[in-house]
Design a protein around this motif. Structure first.
Motif, PDB file in Angstrom:
ATOM      1  N   ALA A  47       6.290  24.518  31.264  1.00  0.00           N
ATOM      2  CA  ALA A  47       7.661  24.590  30.606  1.00  0.00           C
ATOM      3  C   ALA A  47       7.669  25.025  29.112  1.00  0.00           C
ATOM      4  O   ALA A  47       8.619  24.754  28.430  1.00  0.00           O
ATOM      5  CB  ALA A  47       8.337  23.233  30.837  1.00  0.00           C
ATOM      6  N   ALA A  48       6.621  25.017  28.505  1.00  0.00           N
ATOM      7  CA  ALA A  48       6.594  25.417  26.830  1.00  0.00           C
ATOM      8  C   ALA A  48       7.278  26.495  26.738  1.00  0.00           C
ATOM      9  O   ALA A  48       7.798  26.748  25.345  1.00  0.00           O
ATOM     10  CB  ALA A  48       4.933  25.443  26.628  1.00  0.00           C
ATOM     11  N   TRP A  49       7.516  27.563  27.380  1.00  0.00           N
ATOM     12  CA  TRP A  49       8.174  28.866  27.100  1.00  0.00           C
ATOM     13  C   TRP A  49       9.653  28.475  26.886  1.00  0.00           C
ATOM     14  O   TRP A  49      10.614  29.071  26.282  1.00  0.00           O
ATOM     15  CB  TRP A  49       8.138  29.926  28.068  1.00  0.00           C
ATOM     16  CG  TRP A  49       8.639  29.447  29.685  1.00  0.00           C
ATOM     17  CD1 TRP A  49       7.812  28.766  30.634  1.00  0.00           C
ATOM     18  CD2 TRP A  49       9.773  29.701  30.144  1.00  0.00           C
ATOM     19  NE1 TRP A  49       8.644  28.518  31.686  1.00  0.00           N
ATOM     20  CE2 TRP A  49       9.896  29.069  31.334  1.00  0.00           C
ATOM     21  CE3 TRP A  49      11.133  30.419  29.607  1.00  0.00           C
ATOM     22  CZ2 TRP A  49      11.021  29.196  32.179  1.00  0.00           C
ATOM     23  CZ3 TRP A  49      12.066  30.239  30.375  1.00  0.00           C
ATOM     24  CH2 TRP A  49      11.988  29.861  31.859  1.00  0.00           C
ATOM     25  N   TRP A  50      10.180  27.450  27.795  1.00  0.00           N
ATOM     26  CA  TRP A  50      11.587  27.032  27.619  1.00  0.00           C
ATOM     27  C   TRP A  50      12.035  26.836  26.399  1.00  0.00           C
ATOM     28  O   TRP A  50      13.145  26.895  25.961  1.00  0.00           O
ATOM     29  CB  TRP A  50      11.823  25.946  28.846  1.00  0.00           C
ATOM     30  CG  TRP A  50      13.107  25.432  28.757  1.00  0.00           C
ATOM     31  CD1 TRP A  50      13.776  24.413  28.475  1.00  0.00           C
ATOM     32  CD2 TRP A  50      14.331  26.132  29.620  1.00  0.00           C
ATOM     33  NE1 TRP A  50      14.952  24.460  28.695  1.00  0.00           N
ATOM     34  CE2 TRP A  50      15.458  25.321  29.623  1.00  0.00           C
ATOM     35  CE3 TRP A  50      14.447  27.393  30.082  1.00  0.00           C
ATOM     36  CZ2 TRP A  50      16.746  25.930  30.091  1.00  0.00           C
ATOM     37  CZ3 TRP A  50      15.584  27.956  30.826  1.00  0.00           C
ATOM     38  CH2 TRP A  50      16.759  26.935  30.836  1.00  0.00           C
ATOM     39  N   ALA A  51      11.000  26.072  25.748  1.00  0.00           N
ATOM     40  CA  ALA A  51      11.447  25.416  24.291  1.00  0.00           C
ATOM     41  C   ALA A  51      11.398  26.562  23.455  1.00  0.00           C
ATOM     42  O   ALA A  51      11.876  26.511  22.213  1.00  0.00           O
ATOM     43  CB  ALA A  51      10.542  24.244  23.822  1.00  0.00           C
ATOM     44  N   LEU A  52      10.634  27.576  23.310  1.00  0.00           N
ATOM     45  CA  LEU A  52      10.829  28.648  22.648  1.00  0.00           C
ATOM     46  C   LEU A  52      12.004  29.506  22.449  1.00  0.00           C
ATOM     47  O   LEU A  52      12.290  30.402  21.715  1.00  0.00           O
ATOM     48  CB  LEU A  52       9.585  29.817  22.908  1.00  0.00           C
ATOM     49  CG  LEU A  52       7.970  28.925  22.640  1.00  0.00           C
ATOM     50  CD1 LEU A  52       7.096  29.919  23.260  1.00  0.00           C
ATOM     51  CD2 LEU A  52       7.932  28.425  21.459  1.00  0.00           C
ATOM     52  N   LEU A  53      12.839  29.403  23.893  1.00  0.00           N
ATOM     53  CA  LEU A  53      14.074  30.242  23.891  1.00  0.00           C
ATOM     54  C   LEU A  53      15.292  29.580  23.029  1.00  0.00           C
ATOM     55  O   LEU A  53      15.211  28.533  22.810  1.00  0.00           O
ATOM     56  CB  LEU A  53      14.580  30.277  25.365  1.00  0.00           C
ATOM     57  CG  LEU A  53      13.582  30.808  26.278  1.00  0.00           C
ATOM     58  CD1 LEU A  53      14.185  30.760  27.722  1.00  0.00           C
ATOM     59  CD2 LEU A  53      13.502  32.308  25.924  1.00  0.00           C
ATOM     60  N   THR A  59      21.234  27.738  27.481  1.00  0.00           N
ATOM     61  CA  THR A  59      22.613  27.245  28.144  1.00  0.00           C
ATOM     62  C   THR A  59      23.062  28.299  29.208  1.00  0.00           C
ATOM     63  O   THR A  59      23.568  28.020  30.280  1.00  0.00           O
ATOM     64  CB  THR A  59      23.609  26.998  27.057  1.00  0.00           C
ATOM     65  OG1 THR A  59      23.059  26.208  25.956  1.00  0.00           O
ATOM     66  CG2 THR A  59      24.753  26.896  27.546  1.00  0.00           C
ATOM     67  N   SER A  60      22.850  29.680  28.873  1.00  0.00           N
ATOM     68  CA  SER A  60      23.466  30.807  29.797  1.00  0.00           C
ATOM     69  C   SER A  60      22.528  30.776  31.060  1.00  0.00           C
ATOM     70  O   SER A  60      22.901  31.056  32.183  1.00  0.00           O
ATOM     71  CB  SER A  60      23.483  31.992  29.126  1.00  0.00           C
ATOM     72  OG  SER A  60      22.008  32.457  28.554  1.00  0.00           O
ATOM     73  N   LEU A  61      21.210  30.353  30.716  1.00  0.00           N
ATOM     74  CA  LEU A  61      20.358  30.432  32.145  1.00  0.00           C
ATOM     75  C   LEU A  61      20.505  29.366  32.970  1.00  0.00           C
ATOM     76  O   LEU A  61      20.449  29.489  34.220  1.00  0.00           O
ATOM     77  CB  LEU A  61      18.714  30.477  31.422  1.00  0.00           C
ATOM     78  CG  LEU A  61      18.303  31.827  30.996  1.00  0.00           C
ATOM     79  CD1 LEU A  61      16.741  31.758  30.609  1.00  0.00           C
ATOM     80  CD2 LEU A  61      18.353  33.114  32.094  1.00  0.00           C
TER      81      LEU A  61
END
Length: 156
Positions: A47-53, A59-61
């Motif tokens: 889930a570390a990639w989620w924080a990089l977005l 929000t859109s995803l």
């Protein structure tokens, strides 16, 4: 027996008057508050990639995921068991099984809130049954005749 409680019977403690804060208190306050802030914790696993977005993309995803779930549940729900439907023939056959006198008595009960024009629709299906219940008053007849449009004078 208990005695009544009276607040005035108890002496009050004197409170010290409020004093001014130290001179450097408000200068040091933001630094002290920021020092108490917890450090951000690392996300576990993949889930570390989620924080990089960026926030807008996250929000859109999330919105697309919720909308996709709704569409999938709606789409899959259409293939489920349908509600039982009664065909028009079966309903007509069931209504024909009821005796006419019982049907007219049911429709003429005071809680039905029907008038002669509502019952006149039954005559279309079964001509000749109107003699048992259709007894309009002269005012109802005049209102029904006046509400109909007549373009030719021979019908007046």
């Amino acid at each position: 027996m208990k005695t009544a409680f009276k607040l005035d019977a108890y002496p009050r403690r004197p409170y010290p008057p409020l004093s001014d804060p130290p001179t450097t208190y408000f200068d040091q306050l933001p630094a002290r508050v920021m020092a108490r802030r917890p450090a951000p914790r690392a996300l576990a696993g993949g889930a570390a990639w989620w924080a990089l977005l960026p926030g807008a993309l996250r929000t859109s995803l999330a919105s697309v995921a919720v909308l996709g779930t709704f569409i999938a549940s709606f789409w899959l729900g259409l293939g489920g068991p349908a509600a039982p439907t009664v065909s028009a023939r079966a309903a007509t056959a069931a209504l024909d099984a009821v005796p006419q006198t019982e049907l007219v008595a049911y429709l003429l009960r005071p809680s039905a809130h029907l008038d002669a024009s509502d019952l006149a629709r039954l005559v279309d299906a079964r001509p000749g049954m109107a003699e048992t219940f259709l007894r309009p008053s002269p005012t109802e007849l005049n209102e029904a005749l006046d509400s109909q449009a007549a373009e030719e004078t021979q019908y007046l």
